[in-house]
Design a protein around this motif. Sequence first.
Motif, PDB file in Angstrom:
ATOM      1  N   ARG A 127     -20.010 -32.653-110.596  1.00 31.90           N
ATOM      2  CA  ARG A 127     -18.630 -32.406-110.147  1.00 31.90           C
ATOM      3  C   ARG A 127     -18.312 -30.923-110.253  1.00 31.90           C
ATOM      4  N   ARG A 128     -17.633 -30.420-109.280  1.00 35.39           N
ATOM      5  CA  ARG A 128     -17.229 -29.022-109.319  1.00 35.39           C
ATOM      6  C   ARG A 128     -15.881 -28.891-108.630  1.00 35.39           C
ATOM      7  N   SER A 129     -15.218 -27.810-108.884  1.00 37.97           N
ATOM      8  CA  SER A 129     -13.954 -27.577-108.189  1.00 37.97           C
ATOM      9  C   SER A 129     -14.258 -27.080-106.786  1.00 37.97           C
ATOM     10  N   ARG A 131     -12.489 -25.591-103.288  1.00 38.87           N
ATOM     11  CA  ARG A 131     -11.244 -24.945-102.851  1.00 38.87           C
ATOM     12  C   ARG A 131     -11.212 -24.651-101.352  1.00 38.87           C
ATOM     13  N   ASP A 179      -2.333 -21.463-105.894  1.00 45.00           N
ATOM     14  CA  ASP A 179      -3.019 -20.248-105.464  1.00 45.00           C
ATOM     15  C   ASP A 179      -3.971 -20.531-104.311  1.00 45.00           C
ATOM     16  N   VAL A 235      -9.843 -30.144-106.505  1.00 47.92           N
ATOM     17  CA  VAL A 235      -9.602 -29.106-107.523  1.00 47.92           C
ATOM     18  C   VAL A 235      -8.262 -29.380-108.201  1.00 47.92           C
ATOM     19  N   TRP A 236      -8.218 -29.086-109.470  1.00 42.27           N
ATOM     20  CA  TRP A 236      -6.959 -29.117-110.225  1.00 42.27           C
ATOM     21  C   TRP A 236      -6.180 -27.881-109.823  1.00 42.27           C
ATOM     22  N   LEU A 237      -4.883 -27.989-109.681  1.00 45.86           N
ATOM     23  CA  LEU A 237      -4.078 -26.804-109.411  1.00 45.86           C
ATOM     24  C   LEU A 237      -2.851 -26.794-110.322  1.00 45.86           C
ATOM     25  N   SER A 238      -2.661 -25.656-110.947  1.00 43.93           N
ATOM     26  CA  SER A 238      -1.585 -25.546-111.934  1.00 43.93           C
ATOM     27  C   SER A 238      -0.240 -25.335-111.256  1.00 43.93           C
ATOM     28  N   LYS A 274     -22.174 -24.242-109.087  1.00 40.29           N
ATOM     29  CA  LYS A 274     -21.493 -24.994-110.139  1.00 40.29           C
ATOM     30  C   LYS A 274     -21.282 -24.095-111.350  1.00 40.29           C
ATOM     31  N   SER A 275     -20.042 -24.043-111.794  1.00 40.95           N
ATOM     32  CA  SER A 275     -19.778 -23.219-112.978  1.00 40.95           C
ATOM     33  C   SER A 275     -20.501 -23.844-114.165  1.00 40.95           C
ATOM     34  N   ARG A 277     -21.007 -23.794-118.533  1.00 39.16           N
ATOM     35  CA  ARG A 277     -20.211 -23.534-119.733  1.00 39.16           C
ATOM     36  C   ARG A 277     -20.968 -22.681-120.746  1.00 39.16           C
TER      37      ARG A 277
HETATM   38  C1  LIG Z   1      -5.815 -27.315-116.651  1.00 36.78           C
HETATM   39  C2  LIG Z   1      -6.524 -26.763-115.437  1.00 36.78           C
HETATM   40  C3  LIG Z   1      -5.832 -25.979-114.556  1.00 36.78           C
HETATM   41  C4  LIG Z   1      -6.459 -25.448-113.431  1.00 36.78           C
HETATM   42  N1  LIG Z   1      -5.735 -24.721-112.546  1.00 36.78           N
HETATM   43  C5  LIG Z   1      -6.333 -24.210-111.452  1.00 36.78           C
HETATM   44  C6  LIG Z   1      -5.583 -23.460-110.511  1.00 36.78           C
HETATM   45  O1  LIG Z   1      -4.376 -23.275-110.628  1.00 36.78           O
HETATM   46  N2  LIG Z   1      -6.245 -22.950-109.453  1.00 36.78           N
HETATM   47  C7  LIG Z   1      -7.585 -23.151-109.254  1.00 36.78           C
HETATM   48  O2  LIG Z   1      -8.112 -22.670-108.260  1.00 36.78           O
HETATM   49  N3  LIG Z   1      -8.310 -23.889-110.131  1.00 36.78           N
HETATM   50  C8  LIG Z   1      -7.733 -24.403-111.228  1.00 36.78           C
HETATM   51  N4  LIG Z   1      -8.465 -25.172-112.116  1.00 36.78           N
HETATM   52  C9  LIG Z   1      -9.902 -25.395-111.898  1.00 36.78           C
HETATM   53  C10 LIG Z   1     -10.725 -24.474-112.794  1.00 36.78           C
HETATM   54  O3  LIG Z   1     -10.649 -23.161-112.310  1.00 36.78           O
HETATM   55  C11 LIG Z   1     -12.172 -24.972-112.845  1.00 36.78           C
HETATM   56  O4  LIG Z   1     -12.209 -26.256-113.407  1.00 36.78           O
HETATM   57  C12 LIG Z   1     -13.071 -24.036-113.650  1.00 36.78           C
HETATM   58  O5  LIG Z   1     -13.160 -22.786-113.040  1.00 36.78           O
HETATM   59  C13 LIG Z   1     -14.459 -24.631-113.854  1.00 36.78           C
HETATM   60  O6  LIG Z   1     -15.071 -24.914-112.609  1.00 36.78           O
HETATM   61  P1  LIG Z   1     -15.577 -26.347-112.175  1.00 36.78           P
HETATM   62  O7  LIG Z   1     -14.359 -27.246-112.136  1.00 36.78           O
HETATM   63  O8  LIG Z   1     -16.182 -26.146-110.812  1.00 36.78           O
HETATM   64  O9  LIG Z   1     -16.546 -26.835-113.199  1.00 36.78           O
HETATM   65  C14 LIG Z   1      -7.834 -25.721-113.222  1.00 36.78           C
HETATM   66  C15 LIG Z   1      -8.531 -26.531-114.118  1.00 36.78           C
HETATM   67  C16 LIG Z   1      -7.886 -27.060-115.209  1.00 36.78           C
HETATM   68  C17 LIG Z   1      -8.649 -27.962-116.152  1.00 36.78           C
END
Ligand SMILES: Cc1cc2nc3c(=O)[nH]c(=O)nc-3n(C[C@H](O)[C@H](O)[C@H](O)COP(=O)(O)O)c2cc1C
Length: 290
Positions: A127-129, A131, A179, A235-238, A274-275, A277
């Motif tokens: 799994r990866r974010s 965008r 963003d 992707v999660w977005l804040s 993939k990022s 840790r």
């Molecule tokens: C609490 C939280 C908030 C996040 N907010 C954002 C965000 O606002 N914008 C974004 O592009 N990614 C956001 N992310 C995704 C992270 O950037 C991403 O999970 C991290 O860089 C690791 O990459 P991966 O998910 O591909 O493993 C968020 C992730 C988490 C857990």
Amino acid sequence: MSELDGMTVFRIGGEPYTREDLMKMDPVCLRALLRERVHHTIEVEIYPILLGRKKMAEKFGMQPELIMEVWKERGLSAEGDDFDWCRKYMALAAEMRAGRKVDLEEVLPTPFTEDQMEVVRQLIWDRRSVRDWVSRPVPEEMIESILEAGRAAPTGCNLDIVRFVVIRDSREFKMVWSDIPTPPDQCVLIVVCYDDRVYPTVGHDQFVPHNILYDCAAAADHMCLMAHALGLGAVWLSCTEKTAKNFHEKYGLPPYIKQALHIAVGWAAAGSIKSLRMPLSEMIIKRGQS
Ligand SMILES: Cc1cc2nc3c(=O)[nH]c(=O)nc-3n(C[C@H](O)[C@H](O)[C@H](O)COP(=O)(O)O)c2cc1C
């Protein structure tokens, strides 16, 4: 004279709820209170009692009985998975109060097979974010599966406060700040919100207010994992307090529904590296030895 006469329902940090209080309570809060009371007074207690580690309280399981009685008296529907779950525990408690022996339908965790484990590893590690998405419709069944995964996430004290707003109309995307300013039109935004009325009702706002956001986070993570399993990218977005308020006003949500974050889901346009840790050894502060 009923067993429930004079019975009250415990409230953390406040006066207990009387039947009259429960008759007036908002149904969403009353239903959450039922789940919480079944959780704390039966589910958490029953196993130590059955294993002989704890004595059964005299009114074991009676608080949920009172809530359920009020619920029925108010003519509210008691249908739903959460009610089924409550009824199972309440039936067990009733049997135990009557001095009968009960059998729990225990499903103990069993180790996955190697093949199943491979899928789990793939899910967790691949799994990866994502965008960037292509403009391709996401089938409704996939959105349903993603939301169901969010529904299955753990929830503090079984209160079930997480709510979702699914935005599929790209003209509404701009109401939700992120963003990623312009997701393609076929993307789907799932805004993870919570019902802010529930915690003050059960008194949890005084002791564990942070659990609200943990609940939303757990739901979001479950949904991103399901999206990945379906071949989608998410992707999660804040949000900030200001942008959440803005969404709230523009979308016209009721005052008690608050935004915690949102996820964007769609068909990935491009793979990404993939990022990875930091080493586990640097994440562990202390590790007990077996
Ligand atoms: C609490 C939280 C908030 C996040 N907010 C954002 C965000 O606002 N914008 C974004 O592009 N990614 C956001 N992310 C995704 C992270 O950037 C991403 O999970 C991290 O860089 C690791 O990459 P991966 O998910 O591909 O493993 C968020 C992730 C988490 C857990």
